[in-house]
Design an enzyme around this catalytic site. Sequence first.
Site, PDB file in Angstrom:
ATOM      1  N   SER A 135       9.589  -5.980   4.582  1.00 22.51           N
ATOM      2  CA  SER A 135      10.418  -4.808   4.896  1.00 22.51           C
ATOM      3  C   SER A 135      11.599  -4.776   3.937  1.00 22.51           C
ATOM      4  CB  SER A 135      10.939  -4.952   6.337  1.00 22.51           C
ATOM      5  OG  SER A 135      11.994  -4.055   6.597  1.00 22.51           O
ATOM      6  N   TYR A 148      14.627  -9.732  13.211  1.00 22.45           N
ATOM      7  CA  TYR A 148      13.717  -8.990  12.332  1.00 22.45           C
ATOM      8  C   TYR A 148      13.946  -9.370  10.872  1.00 22.45           C
ATOM      9  CZ  TYR A 148      11.103  -4.955  10.515  1.00 22.45           C
ATOM     10  OH  TYR A 148      10.204  -4.137   9.865  1.00 22.45           O
ATOM     11  N   LYS A 152      11.450 -11.277   8.247  1.00 17.98           N
ATOM     12  CA  LYS A 152      10.931 -10.560   7.080  1.00 17.98           C
ATOM     13  C   LYS A 152      11.300 -11.275   5.777  1.00 17.98           C
ATOM     14  CE  LYS A 152       8.681  -7.300   9.229  1.00 17.98           C
ATOM     15  NZ  LYS A 152       7.215  -7.214   9.146  1.00 17.98           N
TER      16      LYS A 152
HETATM   17  N1  LIG Z   1       7.771   1.745  10.207  1.00 20.16           N
HETATM   18  C1  LIG Z   1       8.729   1.330   9.386  1.00 20.16           C
HETATM   19  O1  LIG Z   1       9.694   2.035   9.119  1.00 20.16           O
HETATM   20  C2  LIG Z   1       8.595  -0.015   8.728  1.00 20.16           C
HETATM   21  C3  LIG Z   1       9.469  -0.338   7.670  1.00 20.16           C
HETATM   22  C4  LIG Z   1       9.347  -1.569   7.062  1.00 20.16           C
HETATM   23  C5  LIG Z   1       8.387  -2.459   7.482  1.00 20.16           C
HETATM   24  N2  LIG Z   1       7.558  -2.143   8.503  1.00 20.16           N
HETATM   25  C6  LIG Z   1       6.571  -3.151   8.928  1.00 20.16           C
HETATM   26  O2  LIG Z   1       5.267  -2.617   8.830  1.00 20.16           O
HETATM   27  C7  LIG Z   1       4.432  -3.198   9.828  1.00 20.16           C
HETATM   28  C8  LIG Z   1       3.739  -2.102  10.628  1.00 20.16           C
HETATM   29  O3  LIG Z   1       4.728  -1.258  11.147  1.00 20.16           O
HETATM   30  P1  LIG Z   1       4.417   0.185  11.762  1.00 20.16           P
HETATM   31  O4  LIG Z   1       5.698   0.932  11.742  1.00 20.16           O
HETATM   32  O5  LIG Z   1       3.215   0.780  11.117  1.00 20.16           O
HETATM   33  O6  LIG Z   1       4.109  -0.235  13.261  1.00 20.16           O
HETATM   34  P2  LIG Z   1       3.692   0.633  14.526  1.00 20.16           P
HETATM   35  O7  LIG Z   1       4.761   0.412  15.517  1.00 20.16           O
HETATM   36  O8  LIG Z   1       3.296   2.018  14.162  1.00 20.16           O
HETATM   37  O9  LIG Z   1       2.369  -0.144  14.927  1.00 20.16           O
HETATM   38  C9  LIG Z   1       2.464  -1.479  15.225  1.00 20.16           C
HETATM   39  C10 LIG Z   1       1.109  -1.937  15.775  1.00 20.16           C
HETATM   40  O10 LIG Z   1       1.275  -3.319  16.002  1.00 20.16           O
HETATM   41  C11 LIG Z   1       0.604  -3.645  17.181  1.00 20.16           C
HETATM   42  N3  LIG Z   1       1.132  -4.915  17.678  1.00 20.16           N
HETATM   43  C12 LIG Z   1       2.339  -5.120  18.245  1.00 20.16           C
HETATM   44  N4  LIG Z   1       2.456  -6.422  18.594  1.00 20.16           N
HETATM   45  C13 LIG Z   1       1.303  -7.032  18.220  1.00 20.16           C
HETATM   46  C14 LIG Z   1       0.812  -8.364  18.328  1.00 20.16           C
HETATM   47  N5  LIG Z   1       1.551  -9.324  18.904  1.00 20.16           N
HETATM   48  N6  LIG Z   1      -0.413  -8.648  17.844  1.00 20.16           N
HETATM   49  C15 LIG Z   1      -1.170  -7.658  17.292  1.00 20.16           C
HETATM   50  N7  LIG Z   1      -0.768  -6.384  17.172  1.00 20.16           N
HETATM   51  C16 LIG Z   1       0.457  -6.069  17.640  1.00 20.16           C
HETATM   52  C17 LIG Z   1       0.860  -2.458  18.085  1.00 20.16           C
HETATM   53  O11 LIG Z   1      -0.078  -2.409  19.137  1.00 20.16           O
HETATM   54  C18 LIG Z   1       0.733  -1.295  17.110  1.00 20.16           C
HETATM   55  O12 LIG Z   1      -0.593  -0.800  17.048  1.00 20.16           O
HETATM   56  C19 LIG Z   1       5.340  -4.105  10.670  1.00 20.16           C
HETATM   57  O13 LIG Z   1       5.213  -5.436  10.209  1.00 20.16           O
HETATM   58  C20 LIG Z   1       6.730  -3.561  10.376  1.00 20.16           C
HETATM   59  O14 LIG Z   1       7.722  -4.551  10.529  1.00 20.16           O
HETATM   60  C21 LIG Z   1       7.631  -0.933   9.134  1.00 20.16           C
END
Ligand SMILES: NC(=O)c1ccc[n+]([C@@H]2O[C@H](COP(=O)([O-])OP(=O)(O)OC[C@H]3O[C@@H](n4cnc5c(N)ncnc54)[C@H](O)[C@@H]3O)[C@@H](O)[C@H]2O)c1
Length: 253
Positions: A135, A148, A152
Amino acid sequence: MSQRVLITAGASGIGLAAAKAFTAAGARVHIADINAEAVAAASAGNPDITGSVTDVSNPDAVAALFQDVKKELGGLDVLVNNAGIAGPTTPVEEYDAGAFAAVIGVNLQGTFNVTQRAIPLLKESDAASIVTMSSLAGRFGYPNRVAYSTTKWGLVGFAKTLAMELGPFGITSNTIHPGAVDGPRIMSVFEGRASISGRTVQEEVDSAMANQSVKQFINPDDIAALILFLAGPHARTISGQMFPIDGDSKAAV
Ligand SMILES: NC(=O)c1ccc[n+]([C@@H]2O[C@H](COP(=O)([O-])OP(=O)(O)OC[C@H]3O[C@@H](n4cnc5c(N)ncnc54)[C@H](O)[C@@H]3O)[C@@H](O)[C@H]2O)c1
């Protein structure tokens, strides 16, 4: 032969975008996600996507996942370590210790659990890759999101170490560092910030945009395309690197 891909948290958001992009490119994808309904929906909509209901922080569940991976894919070429939870938005001295442990449990321990079991399969592949989702918070400090940010940054050390250990086996390992991704999750982040700062949600959005050179949220399909590139034939010698995709952000604010 088509690529065999495992994506954690592949049932929604960035993970689902990546699953769709891989299958559109001819790959077979297995998703591991804690949300049973979302797993069913993702695999029902696409014959090249299979899935397991898995909490990556649970080692027994991850062991069961790899039985499914072997049955469904017969091997593995690409691991996308995408599972990550946000944890609360709270000043560090008020941060709940149980919440801190839960974020470590999914984001770090969970990534370790899955990767450790994936490595023997990846070593059998002719061209294997691990792509780990960090991230913006893995490049900058992130006030009020200590767990978090800690995890990360931890994933950067994890991925860099894997690049060194696994490079001699032809396995690459890189991290991707998205900024604010378009979708429902980012709005809840801004709501959390607003509840602490006393500003409106719109003021928080405006302040985030002021922090970026390119004034737009990140499209999950663009992150998916970067994952495919890092797992693809033109990235065989790209390893141990960090890939920001964040509109040239200056901080995690
Ligand atoms: N969305 C953002 O703005 C953003 C920015 C930077 C990094 N990220 C990173 O990208 C990744 C995905 O984020 P996103 O926004 O697409 O997420 P999201 O919230 O859209 O989806 C997350 C998914 O993770 C699943 N999940 C949660 N806990 C879990 C577990 N213990 N085991 C297996 N699955 C689990 C949930 O069921 C869900 O389907 C994450 O690692 C997040 O930290 C996201």
